[in-house]
Design a protein around this motif. Structure first.
Motif, PDB file in Angstrom:
ATOM      1  N   PHE A 198       0.822  -1.216   0.000  1.00 13.72           N
ATOM      2  CA  PHE A 198       0.000   0.000   0.000  1.00 13.72           C
ATOM      3  C   PHE A 198       0.854   1.264   0.000  1.00 13.72           C
ATOM      4  O   PHE A 198       0.573   2.232  -0.678  1.00 13.72           O
ATOM      5  CB  PHE A 198      -0.922  -0.017   1.220  1.00 13.72           C
ATOM      6  N   ARG A 199       1.876   1.308   0.828  1.00 10.38           N
ATOM      7  CA  ARG A 199       2.922   2.335   0.872  1.00 10.38           C
ATOM      8  C   ARG A 199       2.514   3.667   1.490  1.00 10.38           C
ATOM      9  O   ARG A 199       3.364   4.504   1.758  1.00 10.38           O
ATOM     10  CB  ARG A 199       3.513   2.574  -0.523  1.00 10.38           C
ATOM     11  N   ASP A 200       1.238   3.922   1.710  1.00 10.64           N
ATOM     12  CA  ASP A 200       0.859   5.222   2.261  1.00 10.64           C
ATOM     13  C   ASP A 200      -0.280   5.090   3.259  1.00 10.64           C
ATOM     14  O   ASP A 200      -1.238   5.865   3.228  1.00 10.64           O
ATOM     15  CB  ASP A 200       0.469   6.175   1.129  1.00 10.64           C
ATOM     16  N   LEU A 201      -0.171   4.119   4.169  1.00 14.50           N
ATOM     17  CA  LEU A 201      -1.201   3.956   5.199  1.00 14.50           C
ATOM     18  C   LEU A 201      -1.073   5.063   6.231  1.00 14.50           C
ATOM     19  O   LEU A 201      -0.007   5.288   6.796  1.00 14.50           O
ATOM     20  CB  LEU A 201      -1.066   2.593   5.881  1.00 14.50           C
ATOM     21  N   LYS A 202      -2.156   5.764   6.478  1.00 14.54           N
ATOM     22  CA  LYS A 202      -2.223   6.822   7.489  1.00 14.54           C
ATOM     23  C   LYS A 202      -3.687   7.063   7.816  1.00 14.54           C
ATOM     24  O   LYS A 202      -4.585   6.575   7.115  1.00 14.54           O
ATOM     25  CB  LYS A 202      -1.557   8.098   6.991  1.00 14.54           C
ATOM     26  N   ALA A 203      -3.937   7.827   8.878  1.00 18.06           N
ATOM     27  CA  ALA A 203      -5.303   7.999   9.365  1.00 18.06           C
ATOM     28  C   ALA A 203      -6.229   8.618   8.325  1.00 18.06           C
ATOM     29  O   ALA A 203      -7.413   8.269   8.247  1.00 18.06           O
ATOM     30  CB  ALA A 203      -5.296   8.841  10.641  1.00 18.06           C
ATOM     31  N   SER A 204      -5.717   9.519   7.491  1.00 22.25           N
ATOM     32  CA  SER A 204      -6.565  10.180   6.500  1.00 22.25           C
ATOM     33  C   SER A 204      -6.921   9.261   5.335  1.00 22.25           C
ATOM     34  O   SER A 204      -7.862   9.544   4.586  1.00 22.25           O
ATOM     35  CB  SER A 204      -5.882  11.447   5.971  1.00 22.25           C
ATOM     36  N   ASN A 205      -6.195   8.143   5.160  1.00 22.85           N
ATOM     37  CA  ASN A 205      -6.478   7.192   4.088  1.00 22.85           C
ATOM     38  C   ASN A 205      -7.326   6.015   4.559  1.00 22.85           C
ATOM     39  O   ASN A 205      -7.555   5.080   3.793  1.00 22.85           O
ATOM     40  CB  ASN A 205      -5.175   6.668   3.479  1.00 22.85           C
ATOM     41  N   ILE A 206      -7.767   6.062   5.811  1.00 21.48           N
ATOM     42  CA  ILE A 206      -8.662   5.039   6.350  1.00 21.48           C
ATOM     43  C   ILE A 206     -10.049   5.666   6.429  1.00 21.48           C
ATOM     44  O   ILE A 206     -10.342   6.461   7.322  1.00 21.48           O
ATOM     45  CB  ILE A 206      -8.181   4.553   7.731  1.00 21.48           C
ATOM     46  N   LEU A 207     -10.881   5.348   5.438  1.00 26.90           N
ATOM     47  CA  LEU A 207     -12.211   5.931   5.371  1.00 26.90           C
ATOM     48  C   LEU A 207     -13.216   5.064   6.124  1.00 26.90           C
ATOM     49  O   LEU A 207     -13.006   3.862   6.308  1.00 26.90           O
ATOM     50  CB  LEU A 207     -12.643   6.090   3.915  1.00 26.90           C
ATOM     51  N   LEU A 208     -14.311   5.687   6.534  1.00 28.21           N
ATOM     52  CA  LEU A 208     -15.289   5.014   7.387  1.00 28.21           C
ATOM     53  C   LEU A 208     -16.667   5.067   6.756  1.00 28.21           C
ATOM     54  O   LEU A 208     -17.195   6.139   6.465  1.00 28.21           O
ATOM     55  CB  LEU A 208     -15.325   5.666   8.774  1.00 28.21           C
ATOM     56  N   HIS A 209     -17.235   3.883   6.548  1.00 29.32           N
ATOM     57  CA  HIS A 209     -18.592   3.773   6.022  1.00 29.32           C
ATOM     58  C   HIS A 209     -19.557   3.706   7.212  1.00 29.32           C
ATOM     59  O   HIS A 209     -19.190   4.065   8.337  1.00 29.32           O
ATOM     60  CB  HIS A 209     -18.703   2.534   5.131  1.00 29.32           C
ATOM     61  N   GLN A 210     -20.774   3.253   6.961  1.00 24.06           N
ATOM     62  CA  GLN A 210     -21.745   3.120   8.043  1.00 24.06           C
ATOM     63  C   GLN A 210     -21.191   2.208   9.135  1.00 24.06           C
ATOM     64  O   GLN A 210     -20.498   1.237   8.864  1.00 24.06           O
ATOM     65  CB  GLN A 210     -23.056   2.525   7.508  1.00 24.06           C
ATOM     66  N   ASN A 211     -21.518   2.526  10.401  1.00 21.88           N
ATOM     67  CA  ASN A 211     -21.101   1.715  11.553  1.00 21.88           C
ATOM     68  C   ASN A 211     -19.587   1.582  11.663  1.00 21.88           C
ATOM     69  O   ASN A 211     -19.074   0.591  12.171  1.00 21.88           O
ATOM     70  CB  ASN A 211     -21.740   0.320  11.489  1.00 21.88           C
TER      71      ASN A 211
END
Length: 366
Positions: A198-211
């Motif tokens: 992936f090479r660029d894991l960070k909090a802004s690249n972790i999106l959140l759907h329902q629940n």
């Protein structure tokens, strides 16, 4: 770096099917082809190849710029969801559904090749913990990606950019988010063939759907490989400062363990509520890993790493186990880090472990 823990559950491995193997080899070939294709031919080249390789699936759709302009009200400010070095993300409405429209800066961090790599990656890789790419636009000098809309934003929004009147994430939700992110990486590392880093894991690249269901996003920097008997991929160092593994920064040699390190940084952010890099803090606390290192060496100080916004509401045993996982992922030597499949197994255990001690409200007893 942090040798005080030993917490490594057995690995669970799934071999790819013949179809996945063929698809992965095609992906590797396409990504390599993109390097030599001329810019003027790329749009048609990519569209044709996606249609060829996505037989029996719903391939990414090629949007026109006027379509996306209409969907976002001509990219009006009221529709702006976020902004970064790559460009701006807008909320849009198209054919009765909400969409997220990422308009890349023409001279931004994500170049033409990265744009096409992301289109290919997300057209070919499908998993519940990866964002769904609806389509793209490559009209003239426009480079736009269209995703499914994530109503709950990103992990960064809920963890690091929390507004004063917003309720912080509780412990159970934090562990659920961490497990979802790890599952996304597990798919890329162990099921996709060839594997994807992936090479660029960070909090802004972790999106959140329902629940608070997790979807990894932004695949423009992802790399295919290593393939065959190769142990790493050599590449220029790219990513986000504070999240990159030390050996990758020093040598440019990228491995799956580089992603595991980045996951460790994100997981420590989840536990502590602190940013990987925060220049607003005193100099000794600006770098999360440097701040945490002496705390990891003294069990009596472990509790100092808990996010104050949790207000002590977490199971003490689960908290220690979470710190153990983070410490293993952040080992300085890449070979000492666990496989992401082991991390998933460990997090599944932590996320479902009973609330053994209720709350850690009486810190003095520790």
């Amino acid at each position: 770096m942090m040798g005080c823990f030993c917490f490594k559950p057995p690995a669970q491995e799934r071999l790819p099917s013949k179809a996945e193997t063929a698809e992965g080899n095609a992906l590797a070939s396409l990504v390599n082809d993109l390097i030599i294709e001329s810019d003027t031919d790329k749009h048609k080249f990519v569209a044709d190849k996606i249609l060829q390789i996505s037989k029996g699936r719903n391939p990414a759709r090629a949007f026109t710029f006027p379509e996306l302009s209409a969907a976002t009200g001509e990219f009006k400010e009221e529709c702006l969801l976020g902004e970064g070095g790559f460009g701006r993300v807008y909320k849009g409405r198209h054919e009765g559904r909400d969409i997220a429209v990422k308009q890349l800066e023409k001279n931004g961090l994500q170049g033409n090749r990265e744009f096409h790599v992301e289109v290919l990656m997300l057209s070919l890789l499908h998993h519940p913990n990866l964002v769904n790419l609806i389509g793209y636009c490559a009209d003239g000098d426009q480079r736009i990606l269209v995703y499914e809309y994530m109503p709950q934003g990103s992990l960064e929004d809920h963890l690091l950019n929390l507004s004063p009147n917003e309720k912080p994430l509780d412990w159970v939700t934090r562990m659920k988010i961490a497990e979802g992110a790890a599952k996304g990486l597990e798919y890329l590392h162990d099921i996709a063939n060839p594997p994807v880093i992936f090479r660029d894991l960070k909090a802004s690249n972790i999106l959140l759907h329902q629940n608070y269901n997790v979807k990894l996003s932004d695949f423009g920097l992802a790399k295919v490989g290593p393939i065959g008997d190769k142990t790493h991929v050599s590449t220029r160092v790219m990513g986000t400062y504070g999240y990159c593994a030390p050996e990758y920064v020093l040598t440019g040699q990228l491995t799956k363990m580089s992603d595991v390190y980045s996951f460790g940084v994100v997981f420590l952010e989840i536990i502590t509520g602190r940013r990987a890099i925060d220049t607003s803090k005193p100099s000794s606390e600006q770098h999360l890993i440097q701040w945490a290192e002496p705390l990891f060496k003294n069990k009596k100080r472990f509790i100092e790493m808990a996010d104050p916004l949790l207000e002590g509401k977490f199971p003490l045993k689960g908290f220690y186990q979470a710190l153990a996982i983070a410490a293993l992922c952040l080992q300085e030597e890449a070979n000492n880090r666990p496989l992401i499949s082991d991390v998933v197994t460990a997090l599944r255990y932590v996320a479902t472990s009973p609330n053994d001690s209720g709350e850690t409200s009486n810190v003095a007893e520790m």
